[in-house]
Design a protein around this motif. Structure first.
Motif, PDB file in Angstrom:
ATOM      1  N   MET A   1       0.850  -1.186   0.000  1.00 52.20           N
ATOM      2  CA  MET A   1       0.000   0.000   0.000  1.00 52.20           C
ATOM      3  C   MET A   1       0.891   1.243   0.000  1.00 52.20           C
ATOM      4  O   MET A   1       2.044   1.211   0.441  1.00 52.20           O
ATOM      5  CB  MET A   1      -0.921   0.007   1.229  1.00 52.20           C
ATOM      6  CG  MET A   1      -0.189   0.038   2.565  1.00 52.20           C
ATOM      7  SD  MET A   1      -1.294  -0.030   3.994  1.00 52.20           S
ATOM      8  CE  MET A   1      -2.264   1.450   3.782  1.00 52.20           C
ATOM      9  N   ASN A   2       0.345   2.301  -0.531  1.00 47.61           N
ATOM     10  CA  ASN A   2       1.060   3.568  -0.550  1.00 47.61           C
ATOM     11  C   ASN A   2       0.025   4.674  -0.415  1.00 47.61           C
ATOM     12  O   ASN A   2      -0.802   4.873  -1.294  1.00 47.61           O
ATOM     13  CB  ASN A   2       1.851   3.720  -1.854  1.00 47.61           C
ATOM     14  CG  ASN A   2       2.763   4.929  -1.832  1.00 47.61           C
ATOM     15  OD1 ASN A   2       2.334   6.043  -1.557  1.00 47.61           O
ATOM     16  ND2 ASN A   2       4.028   4.693  -2.144  1.00 47.61           N
ATOM     17  N   ILE A   3       0.065   5.374   0.723  1.00 46.28           N
ATOM     18  CA  ILE A   3      -0.888   6.440   0.985  1.00 46.28           C
ATOM     19  C   ILE A   3      -0.110   7.741   1.158  1.00 46.28           C
ATOM     20  O   ILE A   3       0.602   7.920   2.147  1.00 46.28           O
ATOM     21  CB  ILE A   3      -1.737   6.151   2.243  1.00 46.28           C
ATOM     22  CG1 ILE A   3      -2.495   4.822   2.072  1.00 46.28           C
ATOM     23  CG2 ILE A   3      -2.698   7.288   2.527  1.00 46.28           C
ATOM     24  CD1 ILE A   3      -3.293   4.408   3.277  1.00 46.28           C
ATOM     25  N   SER A   4      -0.201   8.597   0.159  1.00 45.00           N
ATOM     26  CA  SER A   4       0.500   9.888   0.179  1.00 45.00           C
ATOM     27  C   SER A   4       1.984   9.713   0.461  1.00 45.00           C
ATOM     28  O   SER A   4       2.594  10.453   1.242  1.00 45.00           O
ATOM     29  CB  SER A   4      -0.140  10.808   1.225  1.00 45.00           C
ATOM     30  OG  SER A   4      -1.504  11.024   0.945  1.00 45.00           O
ATOM     31  N   GLY A   5       2.574   8.711  -0.149  1.00 41.66           N
ATOM     32  CA  GLY A   5       4.000   8.473   0.010  1.00 41.66           C
ATOM     33  C   GLY A   5       4.364   7.596   1.192  1.00 41.66           C
ATOM     34  O   GLY A   5       5.527   7.207   1.342  1.00 41.66           O
ATOM     35  N   PHE A   6       3.378   7.255   2.039  1.00 41.73           N
ATOM     36  CA  PHE A   6       3.645   6.382   3.187  1.00 41.73           C
ATOM     37  C   PHE A   6       3.399   4.946   2.747  1.00 41.73           C
ATOM     38  O   PHE A   6       2.269   4.552   2.459  1.00 41.73           O
ATOM     39  CB  PHE A   6       2.732   6.762   4.347  1.00 41.73           C
ATOM     40  CG  PHE A   6       2.858   5.855   5.549  1.00 41.73           C
ATOM     41  CD1 PHE A   6       4.091   5.641   6.155  1.00 41.73           C
ATOM     42  CD2 PHE A   6       1.741   5.225   6.075  1.00 41.73           C
ATOM     43  CE1 PHE A   6       4.197   4.810   7.259  1.00 41.73           C
ATOM     44  CE2 PHE A   6       1.833   4.402   7.176  1.00 41.73           C
ATOM     45  CZ  PHE A   6       3.078   4.194   7.769  1.00 41.73           C
ATOM     46  N   ALA A   7       4.468   4.151   2.668  1.00 44.36           N
ATOM     47  CA  ALA A   7       4.384   2.774   2.180  1.00 44.36           C
ATOM     48  C   ALA A   7       4.957   1.832   3.238  1.00 44.36           C
ATOM     49  O   ALA A   7       6.147   1.508   3.230  1.00 44.36           O
ATOM     50  CB  ALA A   7       5.150   2.623   0.867  1.00 44.36           C
ATOM     51  N   PRO A   8       4.136   1.388   4.197  1.00 45.26           N
ATOM     52  CA  PRO A   8       4.643   0.528   5.273  1.00 45.26           C
ATOM     53  C   PRO A   8       4.988  -0.871   4.778  1.00 45.26           C
ATOM     54  O   PRO A   8       4.455  -1.347   3.768  1.00 45.26           O
ATOM     55  CB  PRO A   8       3.475   0.474   6.259  1.00 45.26           C
ATOM     56  CG  PRO A   8       2.257   0.707   5.406  1.00 45.26           C
ATOM     57  CD  PRO A   8       2.697   1.657   4.334  1.00 45.26           C
ATOM     58  N   HIS A   9       5.877  -1.521   5.494  1.00 42.21           N
ATOM     59  CA  HIS A   9       6.259  -2.906   5.209  1.00 42.21           C
ATOM     60  C   HIS A   9       6.223  -3.697   6.506  1.00 42.21           C
ATOM     61  O   HIS A   9       6.413  -3.157   7.594  1.00 42.21           O
ATOM     62  CB  HIS A   9       7.671  -2.974   4.617  1.00 42.21           C
ATOM     63  CG  HIS A   9       7.780  -2.388   3.245  1.00 42.21           C
ATOM     64  ND1 HIS A   9       7.482  -3.104   2.102  1.00 42.21           N
ATOM     65  CD2 HIS A   9       8.157  -1.151   2.831  1.00 42.21           C
ATOM     66  CE1 HIS A   9       7.665  -2.336   1.043  1.00 42.21           C
ATOM     67  NE2 HIS A   9       8.073  -1.138   1.450  1.00 42.21           N
TER      68      HIS A   9
ATOM     69  N   ILE B   1      -1.322  -3.853  -7.754  1.00 45.57           N
ATOM     70  CA  ILE B   1      -0.656  -3.905  -6.459  1.00 45.57           C
ATOM     71  C   ILE B   1       0.139  -2.620  -6.231  1.00 45.57           C
ATOM     72  O   ILE B   1       0.075  -1.990  -5.174  1.00 45.57           O
ATOM     73  CB  ILE B   1       0.258  -5.136  -6.369  1.00 45.57           C
ATOM     74  CG1 ILE B   1      -0.591  -6.419  -6.452  1.00 45.57           C
ATOM     75  CG2 ILE B   1       1.079  -5.098  -5.084  1.00 45.57           C
ATOM     76  CD1 ILE B   1       0.227  -7.678  -6.477  1.00 45.57           C
ATOM     77  N   TYR B   2       0.873  -2.202  -7.272  1.00 45.50           N
ATOM     78  CA  TYR B   2       1.585  -0.925  -7.215  1.00 45.50           C
ATOM     79  C   TYR B   2       1.821  -0.421  -8.623  1.00 45.50           C
ATOM     80  O   TYR B   2       2.218  -1.197  -9.500  1.00 45.50           O
ATOM     81  CB  TYR B   2       2.925  -1.063  -6.490  1.00 45.50           C
ATOM     82  CG  TYR B   2       3.622   0.279  -6.327  1.00 45.50           C
ATOM     83  CD1 TYR B   2       3.263   1.120  -5.276  1.00 45.50           C
ATOM     84  CD2 TYR B   2       4.586   0.705  -7.242  1.00 45.50           C
ATOM     85  CE1 TYR B   2       3.880   2.356  -5.133  1.00 45.50           C
ATOM     86  CE2 TYR B   2       5.190   1.938  -7.106  1.00 45.50           C
ATOM     87  CZ  TYR B   2       4.838   2.762  -6.049  1.00 45.50           C
ATOM     88  OH  TYR B   2       5.433   3.997  -5.906  1.00 45.50           O
TER      89      TYR B   2
ATOM     90  N   ILE C   1      -2.334   7.688  -7.082  1.00 49.82           N
ATOM     91  CA  ILE C   1      -1.221   8.137  -6.256  1.00 49.82           C
ATOM     92  C   ILE C   1      -0.144   8.781  -7.125  1.00 49.82           C
ATOM     93  O   ILE C   1      -0.068   8.573  -8.327  1.00 49.82           O
ATOM     94  CB  ILE C   1      -0.603   6.976  -5.442  1.00 49.82           C
ATOM     95  CG1 ILE C   1       0.198   6.039  -6.352  1.00 49.82           C
ATOM     96  CG2 ILE C   1      -1.648   6.220  -4.674  1.00 49.82           C
ATOM     97  CD1 ILE C   1       1.075   5.090  -5.579  1.00 49.82           C
ATOM     98  N   ALA C   2       0.699   9.574  -6.473  1.00 49.78           N
ATOM     99  CA  ALA C   2       1.841  10.184  -7.153  1.00 49.78           C
ATOM    100  C   ALA C   2       3.053   9.286  -6.976  1.00 49.78           C
ATOM    101  O   ALA C   2       3.397   8.907  -5.854  1.00 49.78           O
ATOM    102  CB  ALA C   2       2.113  11.569  -6.577  1.00 49.78           C
ATOM    103  N   VAL C   3       3.693   8.924  -8.073  1.00 47.75           N
ATOM    104  CA  VAL C   3       4.838   8.026  -8.050  1.00 47.75           C
ATOM    105  C   VAL C   3       6.116   8.849  -8.182  1.00 47.75           C
ATOM    106  O   VAL C   3       6.231   9.695  -9.074  1.00 47.75           O
ATOM    107  CB  VAL C   3       4.756   6.994  -9.195  1.00 47.75           C
ATOM    108  CG1 VAL C   3       5.961   6.067  -9.158  1.00 47.75           C
ATOM    109  CG2 VAL C   3       3.463   6.200  -9.084  1.00 47.75           C
ATOM    110  N   VAL C   4       7.076   8.594  -7.288  1.00 44.39           N
ATOM    111  CA  VAL C   4       8.343   9.327  -7.330  1.00 44.39           C
ATOM    112  C   VAL C   4       9.466   8.331  -7.584  1.00 44.39           C
ATOM    113  O   VAL C   4       9.746   7.481  -6.722  1.00 44.39           O
ATOM    114  CB  VAL C   4       8.607  10.078  -6.016  1.00 44.39           C
ATOM    115  CG1 VAL C   4       9.929  10.842  -6.104  1.00 44.39           C
ATOM    116  CG2 VAL C   4       7.456  11.027  -5.707  1.00 44.39           C
ATOM    117  N   PRO C   5      10.119   8.371  -8.746  1.00 43.72           N
ATOM    118  CA  PRO C   5      11.232   7.436  -9.005  1.00 43.72           C
ATOM    119  C   PRO C   5      12.380   7.670  -8.034  1.00 43.72           C
ATOM    120  O   PRO C   5      12.671   8.807  -7.651  1.00 43.72           O
ATOM    121  CB  PRO C   5      11.650   7.777 -10.444  1.00 43.72           C
ATOM    122  CG  PRO C   5      10.492   8.517 -11.031  1.00 43.72           C
ATOM    123  CD  PRO C   5       9.843   9.238  -9.895  1.00 43.72           C
TER     124      PRO C   5
END
Length: 799
Positions: free
Chosen positions: A382-390, A719-720, A725-729
């Motif tokens: 998951m990725n919520i506003s750049g927060f992607a927990p593992h 999945i991703y 969402i905004a993706v930042v390389p």
């Protein structure tokens, strides 16, 4: 004139002179009466304004530690429970008529006056113990006749206001015993290493004579004089039949004290905590002295072993559940205190909470009826506003039960649970439960609040766990009601006269007893550290509800556990905040937790189930939701009453198969009488893709029959990245932008997916559906089409 006549004349003159003096005294008798009376009322009462040491005692009165007074003297506050041995020696040596006179011993003063006239110098003062107490309180005064008269007047006032024991306590607290040692209790610890009430006759006699000549205590100086004074007093005690001959002989063989001993430092951090609020006072704590020493030894041993990984600090708190009283308080290990910040009291220091708050979210959602213990929670990227927990192991399970998410301390499901519950609501709950460190808004913490995005103290969080246990304990005792006494702050100061609190009862609590009980049940099933792994096979095994936590960067390791009677809270790490590899709650804090629990009394009792707040209902075995009409396997279990508000199983549905059960069909393409109906467990594609890796019994949906077309939702899921969402390389070592890994899931193993961005074909995937792409900055549209014609469209932005 004859000699006889001279004597007669001298006597007559003396008599005449005496008569004249008497006549003059009669003339001024009112003045002579007025002077002492006015002195009695006008001389200010002696104020004891000496600064005192702050001392803390264990619950049994044993000294735990002391802080030197502000004037550099070791001076303990007065203690009325003085040793009878010391009092007998003191009064015989200093003032044998102390219990008879009213502050001034006229006999002693006349004897001293006669002795001083005889020797021609002031060799004796004749002061009573009361007068000496006044002089000690009026320190720094010159010894003059005027001052002696003032002391006598004030001694009378002192006797009028205080009892004999109180005066003795004041004297004993202020008498000098050499160097910066003031007071008999201080002297007993400094010279003999024990409480004043435990002094032997020899020790009591030594301290009784010492204020008379405190310089004799110095090692190597006048030791014989001190011993002679002591032995002389012992002989007097024997002559008064206070000690027998055998005691006298043994007492004389005891050696004199040598250099002053260090005072006990059994709870240095607790001493600092209490000094900040009760400076210069004697404070009786709730600490159990023997337990404090044992816990301290265990902490020091663990830290000694942890130093191999440069983990230098640890803290432990032990509390009684029902009273909230703290029984042991180890703020930090004291090894190499100057090098590794051992003076930091980690019990009250804010530290990153890691996963230690997860049980409160679990309990709150159970209480609100938002889930049941075995309700499935998504565990996919998951990725919520750049927060992607593992998760800690960097793996995803697809779906896990809320129970397993807590026992395994999985991060991703916990974040999804918090997103469902609401961050602001959870922050408010934590504050209401007693967490005092949440000074920022919910928006500041965000979803990371459940993973250690906020700081908490061991003191607060341990108290919150104790509240969970106390709510369950009290629910049955209060006939299914909630009491205002269910929640208590931890307390380390013993009340001299405890006030009986009036309980206020209500029908609801902050978190219900049923939810608290289910949470404690879940926590009691956690896997133990390796050395405790076989606990459940022994009938005497201790059952503990416990949780660990590890903060980001392996900086803080937590473990908190509770039984119905006791709570133990542990923190391990570096006070400096330095993280260390392998520093985890399970690896470092949990072993310490169970070592401390092994010091506590065992109990065969466990938390009583609050049946009044629970109901039995049918639950889907596969999803953990309340059973729906298509659930294949159902079990009847106890849930909270509010659990009846939770959703019915959304994952089971009825599907229609051909007679061989190989394809899905419908009445438009297959004979109705040959259709086979089956209840089927179906997860969303992304969850399914991870879930079936760990559940070999999971059966994907059969494909459609070749000549059947069925309109249903897409079997694909991203999945991703996820929708919108905004993706930042990421940047590579050479500074160039790295490619983004796009990943999708399909519920058919043999499916082929064709990838397009902005109508531009990129390629196809089968099996593992991943593509490494680097789109230009800006908005894009990703389109996926499988080999059966199903499509998925998802917009995203590259920054």
């Amino acid at each position: 004139m004859s000699k006889n006549n001279k004597n007669i004349k001298q006597k007559c003159n003396t008599k005449t002179t005496g008569l004249l003096i008497i006549k003059k005294l009669k003339k001024y008798w009112l003045f002579l009466c007025y002077v002492p009376v006015s002195m009695f009322f006008c001389i200010p009462y002696p104020v004891d304004n000496n600064p005192y040491s702050t001392i803390i005692e264990a619950s049994d009165g044993e000294l735990l530690g002391a802080v030197i007074a502000s004037d550099g003297q070791w001076r303990f506050p007065a203690d009325k429970t003085l040793s009878e041995t010391y009092l007998a020696a003191l009064t015989l040596f200093e003032d044998k008529r102390f219990y008879v006179h009213q502050g001034v011993d006229i006999v002693a003063i006349l004897r001293a006056l006669r002795q001083n006239i005889k020797t021609g110098k002031a060799s004796e003062g004749g002061s009573s113990i009361t007068m000496q107490t006044v002089r000690l309180m009026r320190k720094g005064r010159r010894r003059t006749l005027t001052e002696k008269i003032i002391e006598m007047v004030l001694a009378l006032k002192l006797e009028a206001q205080f009892g004999k024991r109180e005066i003795l306590a004041l004297y004993a607290a202020n008498a000098p015993f050499g160097g910066n040692v003031v007071g008999v209790e201080t002297a007993a610890w400094r010279y003999f290493g024990r409480k004043a009430r435990d002094l032997s006759w020899a020790e009591a006699a030594t301290l009784a004579v010492l204020p008379n000549a405190p310089s004799l205590i110095h090692p190597g100086r006048n030791r014989n004089r001190l011993k002679n004074k002591r032995d002389h007093l012992l002989n007097r005690l024997h002559s008064k039949n206070i000690v027998n001959a055998e005691t006298l002989a043994l007492a004389k063989t005891e050696p004199l004290p040598d250099s002053p001993l260090p005072l006990p430092r059994s709870a240095p951090h607790l001493l600092d905590k209490i000094t900040a609020i009760s400076k210069g006072q004697r404070v009786r704590t709730t600490i159990l002295h023997s337990l404090q020493q044992s816990v301290t030894a265990i902490v020091e041993n663990h830290v000694r072993n942890n130093k191999r990984n440069r983990v230098n600090n640890a803290a432990v708190i032990v509390a009684e559940i029902q009273s909230g009283n703290v029984l042991a308080y180890v703020g930090n290990a004291m090894q190499d205190n100057e090098l590794h910040g051992a003076n930091v009291d980690v019990v009250t220091a804010p530290r990153s909470t890691g996963s230690i708050l997860k049980p409160f979210l679990y309990a709150a959602m159970l209480d609100d009826g938002e889930l049941l213990p075995n309700t499935l929670v998504p565990d996919v990227p998951m990725n919520i506003s750049g927060f992607a927990p593992h998760n800690f192991d960097k793996l995803f399970n697809g779906s896990v039960s809320a129970h397993d998410a807590l026992t395994r301390s999985l991060n991703v499901p916990s974040v999804r649970m918090l997103a469902d519950y609401n961050v602001e609501k959870f922050r408010t709950l934590l504050v209401d439960l007693g967490m005092t460190t949440l000074s920022k808004s919910a928006g500041h913490y965000g979803l990371s609040l459940i993973l250690g995005g906020a700081e908490g103290t061991l003191w607060d969080i341990a108290g919150m766990y104790a509240d969970l246990a106390r709510v369950v304990n009290n629910f049955g005792r209060n006939s299914g009601r909630y009491s205002s006494l269910d929640r208590k702050k931890l307390n380390c100061i013993a009340e001299i006269s405890p006030k009986k609190e009036e309980a206020r009862y209500s029908k609801t609590g902050l978190i219900g007893a049923a939810a608290c009980w289910q949470t404690l049940e879940t926590l009691s099933e956690l896997n133990r550290p390796e050395e405790e792994s076989s606990w459940h096979i022994f009938s005497s095994g201790r059952r503990v509800a416990w949780k660990t936590g590890t903060s980001y960067g392996n900086r803080d390791a937590w473990a908190i556990g509770t039984t119905p009677e006791y709570l133990v809270g542990v923190w391990v790490g570096n006070a400096s905040g330095e993280g260390r590899p392998l520093l985890t709650g399970v690896g470092y804090a949990a072993p310490l937790l169970f070592d401390v629990f092994n010091l506590l009394p065992r109990s065969t009792e466990w938390f009583k189930q609050p049946y009044d707040e629970m109901v039995r209902t049918a639950v889907c075995c596969a999803s953990g939701h309340r059973a729906g009409e298509f659930c294949a396997a159902v079990d009847t279990v106890w849930i909270t009453e509010t659990g009846l508000l939770s959703s019915v199983c959304p994952y089971h549905r009825l599907i229609h198969l051909d007679k061989n059960e190989k394809y899905r069909v419908n009445s438009a393409c297959y004979p109705v009488h040959e259709i086979v109906h089956r209840k089927w467990f179906v997860l969303p594609p992304a969850q399914e893709w991870f879930y079936r890796k760990y559940h070999l019994d999971y059966r994907p949906l059969p494909p459609f029959a070749p000549d059947c077309t069925i309109d249903e939702s897409s079997p694909m899921q991203m999945i991703y990245p996820t929708h919108g969402i905004a993706v930042v390389p990421t940047r590579q070592i050479d500074g160039e932008k790295g490619k983004i890994i796009f990943q999708a899931a399909h519920n058919r193993n043999n499916a082929i997916i064709y990838w397009h961005i902005d109508d531009r074909y990129l390629g196809s995937t089968d099996g593992s559906h991943q593509l490494a792409l680097l789109p230009d900055e800006g908005a894009h549209v990703l389109t996926l089409v499988d080999n059966e014609g199903y499509s998925l469209i998802m917009p995203f932005v590259v920054k």
